[in-house]
Design a protein around this motif. Sequence first.
Motif, mmCIF file in Angstrom:
data_model
loop_
_atom_site.group_PDB
_atom_site.id
_atom_site.type_symbol
_atom_site.label_atom_id
_atom_site.label_comp_id
_atom_site.label_asym_id
_atom_site.label_seq_id
_atom_site.Cartn_x
_atom_site.Cartn_y
_atom_site.Cartn_z
ATOM 1 N N ALA A 144 0.845 -1.190 0.000
ATOM 2 C CA ALA A 144 0.000 0.000 0.000
ATOM 3 C C ALA A 144 0.879 1.238 0.000
ATOM 4 C CB ALA A 144 -0.932 -0.022 1.211
ATOM 5 N N ALA A 145 0.240 2.404 0.110
ATOM 6 C CA ALA A 145 0.973 3.658 -0.069
ATOM 7 C C ALA A 145 2.050 3.860 0.993
ATOM 8 C CB ALA A 145 -0.011 4.823 -0.059
ATOM 9 N N LYS A 146 1.747 3.547 2.265
ATOM 10 C CA LYS A 146 2.707 3.885 3.319
ATOM 11 C C LYS A 146 3.943 3.005 3.302
ATOM 12 C CE LYS A 146 0.375 1.091 6.869
ATOM 13 N NZ LYS A 146 -0.427 1.131 8.103
ATOM 14 N N GLN A 147 3.887 1.838 2.660
ATOM 15 C CA GLN A 147 5.062 0.967 2.618
ATOM 16 C C GLN A 147 6.092 1.435 1.587
ATOM 17 O OE1 GLN A 147 1.912 -0.526 2.865
ATOM 18 N NE2 GLN A 147 2.249 -1.039 5.012
ATOM 19 N N GLY A 148 5.667 1.944 0.448
ATOM 20 C CA GLY A 148 6.619 2.341 -0.570
ATOM 21 C C GLY A 148 7.442 1.178 -1.093
ATOM 22 N N VAL A 149 6.774 0.048 -1.367
ATOM 23 C CA VAL A 149 7.481 -1.173 -1.774
ATOM 24 C C VAL A 149 8.141 -1.011 -3.142
ATOM 25 C CG1 VAL A 149 7.228 -3.678 -2.070
ATOM 26 C CG2 VAL A 149 5.812 -2.489 -0.406
ATOM 27 N N GLU A 150 7.718 -0.020 -3.919
ATOM 28 C CA GLU A 150 8.338 0.223 -5.221
ATOM 29 C C GLU A 150 9.849 0.443 -5.093
ATOM 30 O OE1 GLU A 150 5.798 1.877 -3.954
ATOM 31 O OE2 GLU A 150 4.080 1.224 -5.182
ATOM 32 N N LEU A 151 10.275 0.917 -3.940
ATOM 33 C CA LEU A 151 11.698 1.142 -3.724
ATOM 34 C C LEU A 151 12.494 -0.159 -3.819
ATOM 35 C CD1 LEU A 151 13.567 3.578 -2.908
ATOM 36 C CD2 LEU A 151 13.471 2.662 -0.586
ATOM 37 N N VAL A 152 11.883 -1.275 -3.403
ATOM 38 C CA VAL A 152 12.557 -2.572 -3.478
ATOM 39 C C VAL A 152 12.808 -2.951 -4.938
ATOM 40 C CG1 VAL A 152 12.403 -5.020 -2.863
ATOM 41 C CG2 VAL A 152 11.472 -3.276 -1.306
ATOM 42 N N VAL A 153 11.843 -2.665 -5.800
ATOM 43 C CA VAL A 153 12.013 -2.944 -7.231
ATOM 44 C C VAL A 153 13.133 -2.089 -7.813
ATOM 45 C CG1 VAL A 153 10.894 -2.864 -9.491
ATOM 46 C CG2 VAL A 153 9.613 -3.668 -7.491
ATOM 47 N N GLU A 154 13.187 -0.830 -7.415
ATOM 48 C CA GLU A 154 14.254 0.048 -7.900
ATOM 49 C C GLU A 154 15.625 -0.478 -7.457
ATOM 50 O OE1 GLU A 154 13.666 4.235 -7.139
ATOM 51 O OE2 GLU A 154 11.495 3.931 -7.015
ATOM 52 N N ALA A 155 15.734 -0.929 -6.216
ATOM 53 C CA ALA A 155 17.005 -1.488 -5.735
ATOM 54 C C ALA A 155 17.364 -2.754 -6.499
ATOM 55 C CB ALA A 155 16.912 -1.768 -4.236
ATOM 56 N N ALA A 156 16.352 -3.565 -6.826
ATOM 57 C CA ALA A 156 16.596 -4.788 -7.594
ATOM 58 C C ALA A 156 17.164 -4.459 -8.974
ATOM 59 C CB ALA A 156 15.308 -5.601 -7.718
ATOM 60 N N ARG A 157 16.665 -3.422 -9.603
ATOM 61 C CA ARG A 157 17.186 -3.039 -10.916
ATOM 62 C C ARG A 157 18.647 -2.589 -10.802
ATOM 63 N NH1 ARG A 157 13.412 -3.083 -14.808
ATOM 64 N NH2 ARG A 157 11.201 -2.805 -14.222
ATOM 65 N N LEU A 158 18.959 -1.862 -9.738
ATOM 66 C CA LEU A 158 20.331 -1.403 -9.551
ATOM 67 C C LEU A 158 21.296 -2.564 -9.310
ATOM 68 C CD1 LEU A 158 19.645 1.737 -7.322
ATOM 69 C CD2 LEU A 158 20.424 1.730 -9.705
ATOM 70 N N LEU A 159 20.769 -3.655 -8.742
ATOM 71 C CA LEU A 159 21.605 -4.835 -8.473
ATOM 72 C C LEU A 159 21.335 -5.947 -9.491
ATOM 73 C CD1 LEU A 159 21.333 -4.976 -4.565
ATOM 74 C CD2 LEU A 159 23.310 -4.260 -5.917
ATOM 75 N N GLY A 160 20.766 -5.604 -10.628
ATOM 76 C CA GLY A 160 20.430 -6.609 -11.629
ATOM 77 C C GLY A 160 21.622 -7.368 -12.164
ATOM 78 N N TRP A 161 22.809 -6.780 -12.061
ATOM 79 C CA TRP A 161 24.024 -7.451 -12.532
ATOM 80 C C TRP A 161 24.484 -8.550 -11.599
ATOM 81 C CZ3 TRP A 161 28.338 -7.088 -9.352
ATOM 82 C CH2 TRP A 161 28.269 -6.139 -8.326
#
Length: 442
Positions: free
Chosen positions: A242-259
Amino acid sequence: MTETPLDILVIGHNYAPEPVGIAVYTSGMAEMLAADGHEVRVICGTPCYPHWSVLPGYSHYKVTHRCEGGVAVTRLPHFVPSVPRGWRRILHHLSFALLATWAMLRACWHRRPDVIVAIAPSILSTAVARLVAICVRRPLWIHVQDLELEVALATGQLPGGRRTAALLGAAERWALSGDRVSSISPAMCERLAAKLGRDAAVFEFRNWADPAVVHRAEAESPYRREWRIGRPHVVLYSGNIAAKQGVELVVEAARLLGWRTDIQFVICGNGANRAALEGAARGSGVMIHDLQPTELLGDLLALASVHVLPQIAGAADLVLPSKLPNMLASGRPVIATADEGTGIARESGGAGLLTPPHDARALADAIASLIDDPVRRAAMGAAGRRLAAARWDKREILEQFGRELRTLVVEPGYNRPVRGVIRPRFAQHQPAGRIEPIQQHP
């Protein structure tokens, strides 16, 4: 002499079988009070959280009465929005509160309870509980799981602007003025005491860690085979989306560590933002699954090498995530997106790292640093287990609550104000060794 059992009436919107959040603790509290010999009646809503749809086997339209775990449970049908935002969310709470007024008066007409326990949120149903408690002249204990109004303001979900906020703030202060008020962490207790005034009675009544999580922590998780995870390390988030968790940040971190070919990101959750998260995660390699059954929580948390606990800025003292005690009990370090000095930071000291909210690069760097340092990871996981044992022991927390509840019922002049924040020692044994403050990841 054996103490006379209490007749306890509980009103709370959320109740089992909802798998996460407030329902887990309200039902656990009610069932343990019943197991200790008390007569417990619960008025709750139809289970719909966090999926925002009525669970199979439950009525959309009828009031139902069942005995569940030794508790007499009355479930009320109410409006369930598929998108719980703005006025739809308010209508969700209002429809429950209106039905709960009838249900509470009916319950008290049938048999007046010794004490009423109201779970907040929602503030609307808590206001109903206060009105009924005044009418039937019975003491009221209000337990605040979530600072509902502040969370709505922080996440931009409150319609109507400042005038609505001021009106709801005044209503909230009145609704929360019970004979006893409690919350789940020191930070939330302090905020409540400030909100309600210097004569407020605010007790600390914590949530607890699931004992099964500790028992499964050392075993290999069956989810690794079921989900065909071949990479050695898993970064896990499990909970509401939901909104207060901001779980989208986990996806962004995953992209940064995709290598990194040694790290698998896994998100298990449901909620209002699930569809948007799935869209954002396309092509990122992040596995997204539904919430898993409560009885398999220990197996799920044992899957992790590292847990992530994202929160948006400003939410770290408005709610202590109910998932945190179980994360700590699993013996894995926790990376929380919160600032130093917040409640989340203090509660997880020594058991993980802090990174700034909304900073995906900092989160990715913290994950990589723990994955690459097994000694530090193990030490933080062990510290987490000590914290869980010291602060979140289920039996001790609930036994202490039962004693305090009886004190409220039997003391003369029960509605006398108690000053300040009162912190009964729900977890009386201390952690082994020295617990360091949580570390801020550079």
